[in-house]
Design an enzyme around this catalytic site. Sequence first.
Site, PDB file in Angstrom:
ATOM      1  N   SER A  30       0.744  -1.209  -0.074  1.00  0.00           N
ATOM      2  CA  SER A  30      -0.022   0.047  -0.012  1.00  0.00           C
ATOM      3  C   SER A  30       0.945   1.342   0.051  1.00  0.00           C
ATOM      4  CB  SER A  30      -1.011   0.138   1.118  1.00  0.00           C
ATOM      5  OG  SER A  30      -1.744  -0.911   1.154  1.00  0.00           O
ATOM      6  N   HIS A  61      -7.432  -3.260  -9.192  1.00  0.00           N
ATOM      7  CA  HIS A  61      -6.133  -3.527  -8.986  1.00  0.00           C
ATOM      8  C   HIS A  61      -6.341  -5.440  -9.520  1.00  0.00           C
ATOM      9  CE1 HIS A  61      -4.769   0.184  -7.606  1.00  0.00           C
ATOM     10  NE2 HIS A  61      -5.961   0.212  -6.726  1.00  0.00           N
ATOM     11  N   HIS A  83      -3.351 -11.152   0.358  1.00  0.00           N
ATOM     12  CA  HIS A  83      -3.127 -10.937   1.926  1.00  0.00           C
ATOM     13  C   HIS A  83      -3.864 -11.884   2.623  1.00  0.00           C
ATOM     14  CE1 HIS A  83      -2.700  -6.630   0.784  1.00  0.00           C
ATOM     15  NE2 HIS A  83      -1.576  -6.556   1.673  1.00  0.00           N
ATOM     16  N   TYR A  85      -5.381 -11.788   5.362  1.00  0.00           N
ATOM     17  CA  TYR A  85      -6.934 -11.683   5.787  1.00  0.00           C
ATOM     18  C   TYR A  85      -8.085 -11.658   4.760  1.00  0.00           C
ATOM     19  CZ  TYR A  85      -5.795  -6.757   3.659  1.00  0.00           C
ATOM     20  OH  TYR A  85      -5.489  -5.857   2.808  1.00  0.00           O
ATOM     21  N   GLU A  86      -7.427 -11.981   3.578  1.00  0.00           N
ATOM     22  CA  GLU A  86      -8.588 -12.050   2.481  1.00  0.00           C
ATOM     23  C   GLU A  86      -8.902 -13.542   2.389  1.00  0.00           C
ATOM     24  OE1 GLU A  86      -7.561 -10.407  -1.420  1.00  0.00           O
ATOM     25  OE2 GLU A  86      -5.518  -9.840  -0.300  1.00  0.00           O
ATOM     26  N   ALA A 113       3.126  -0.634   3.965  1.00  0.00           N
ATOM     27  CA  ALA A 113       2.496   0.273   4.977  1.00  0.00           C
ATOM     28  C   ALA A 113       2.101  -0.221   6.389  1.00  0.00           C
ATOM     29  CB  ALA A 113       1.035   0.837   4.446  1.00  0.00           C
ATOM     30  N   MET A 211       0.040  -5.903   8.132  1.00  0.00           N
ATOM     31  CA  MET A 211      -0.871  -6.855   7.953  1.00  0.00           C
ATOM     32  C   MET A 211      -0.322  -8.077   6.819  1.00  0.00           C
ATOM     33  SD  MET A 211      -4.519  -5.214   8.160  1.00  0.00           S
ATOM     34  CE  MET A 211      -4.941  -4.021   9.495  1.00  0.00           C
ATOM     35  N   SER A 212       0.758  -7.728   6.444  1.00  0.00           N
ATOM     36  CA  SER A 212       1.541  -8.375   5.454  1.00  0.00           C
ATOM     37  C   SER A 212       2.842  -8.648   5.743  1.00  0.00           C
ATOM     38  CB  SER A 212       1.521  -7.301   4.204  1.00  0.00           C
ATOM     39  OG  SER A 212       2.397  -6.540   4.171  1.00  0.00           O
ATOM     40  N   ASN A 235       0.807   6.004  10.051  1.00  0.00           N
ATOM     41  CA  ASN A 235       0.072   6.353  11.258  1.00  0.00           C
ATOM     42  C   ASN A 235       0.660   5.813  12.402  1.00  0.00           C
ATOM     43  OD1 ASN A 235      -1.245   3.704   9.881  1.00  0.00           O
ATOM     44  ND2 ASN A 235      -1.596   3.671  12.127  1.00  0.00           N
ATOM     45  N   HIS A 247      -8.320   2.719   6.203  1.00  0.00           N
ATOM     46  CA  HIS A 247      -7.399   2.550   4.901  1.00  0.00           C
ATOM     47  C   HIS A 247      -7.508   3.676   4.212  1.00  0.00           C
ATOM     48  CE1 HIS A 247      -5.294  -0.113   2.206  1.00  0.00           C
ATOM     49  NE2 HIS A 247      -6.248   0.379   1.170  1.00  0.00           N
TER      50      HIS A 247
HETATM   51  N1  HPA Z   1      -1.951  -1.597  11.776  1.00  0.00           N
HETATM   52  C1  HPA Z   1      -1.948  -2.692  10.960  1.00  0.00           C
HETATM   53  N2  HPA Z   1      -1.656  -2.182   9.731  1.00  0.00           N
HETATM   54  C2  HPA Z   1      -1.454  -1.068   9.276  1.00  0.00           C
HETATM   55  C3  HPA Z   1      -1.358   0.004   9.977  1.00  0.00           C
HETATM   56  C4  HPA Z   1      -1.896  -0.290  11.465  1.00  0.00           C
HETATM   57  O1  HPA Z   1      -1.820   0.559  12.282  1.00  0.00           O
HETATM   58  N3  HPA Z   1      -1.420   1.127   9.313  1.00  0.00           N
HETATM   59  C5  HPA Z   1      -1.087   0.844   7.841  1.00  0.00           C
HETATM   60  N4  HPA Z   1      -1.224  -0.498   7.967  1.00  0.00           N
END
Ligand code: HPA
Length: 274
Positions: A30, A61, A83, A85-86, A113, A211-212, A235, A247
């Site tokens: 991301s 995508h 991912h 989570y999918e 990310a 998450m990856s 973040n 997201h």
């Molecule tokens: N947590 C998990 N995955 C993320 C985050 C987060 O705060 N920010 C971007 N991907």
Amino acid sequence: MNAAETAIDTSTKRLCAGGRRPAVAVLLGSGWGPFAQAVQGAEVVPYAELPAFPRLAVGGHAGEVRLGRIGRHEVAVLAGRKHAYETGTADGMKGAVRTLARAGVKVLVQTNAAGSLTHALPPGSTMLVSDHVNLAQASPLFGEAGDERFVSMVDAYDPALRAAAHAAVARLGGERASIGEGVYAWFMGPQFETPAEIRMLQLLGAQAVGMSTVPETILARHAGLRVLAVSLLTNMAAGLSGEQLSHAHTLATAAKASERAVAQLTAIVEGMEP
Ligand code: HPA
């Protein structure tokens, strides 16, 4: 050959058509999409033409591999990741990573990310992953046979590649020369973490959460590839700031910070000895 091996074989032939021999693969997470523009003389191969690659559901995508050069290196840049989570399983990129290995790729550079667990890495900063914590306790190697499945995860993020990456970023000078280093904790998601989970991760010594990445690192080490990973901290993690996590917020921060991140990653790949 079973069906999975046939798919890897067909995909390898497609990637290597015309005598191509990518040495470095870059997997874009991301916010890292603009890096694809760094590839010179690119040919684009959609994942749909690569049977070992995942079918991606996210709107618009579909996933594609960009084949070309960055500096002295032949590269394969992958836009699009499956991912865990999918599907609830961590092996969504198994065929893709094995195809890269079969095609002769020596180094997998991963990007993602992530949420930051420390104010030393504020939103917009970048971090080289030094190690990870597999909190999901899932593996893309579940069900795998053979002693190779007991793959060592010591120095999974190659120390020599990390040192070269730090040097390449330092050579950029100015405010582009700043990149951190730290431990990435993998939560499966797709929900963001709770503040209590984030306090736990801080106690465990992690600097970023996402998450990856971890499944592909395991797959790459199993396939004999060296791995480098770079996080873009989009973040402060849950409970560490007043920000609302979403997201959309991840993508908005990534868009603002991506110019510097992409300049750093380009320098890292150019300076790499695969
Ligand atoms: N947590 C998990 N995955 C993320 C985050 C987060 O705060 N920010 C971007 N991907």
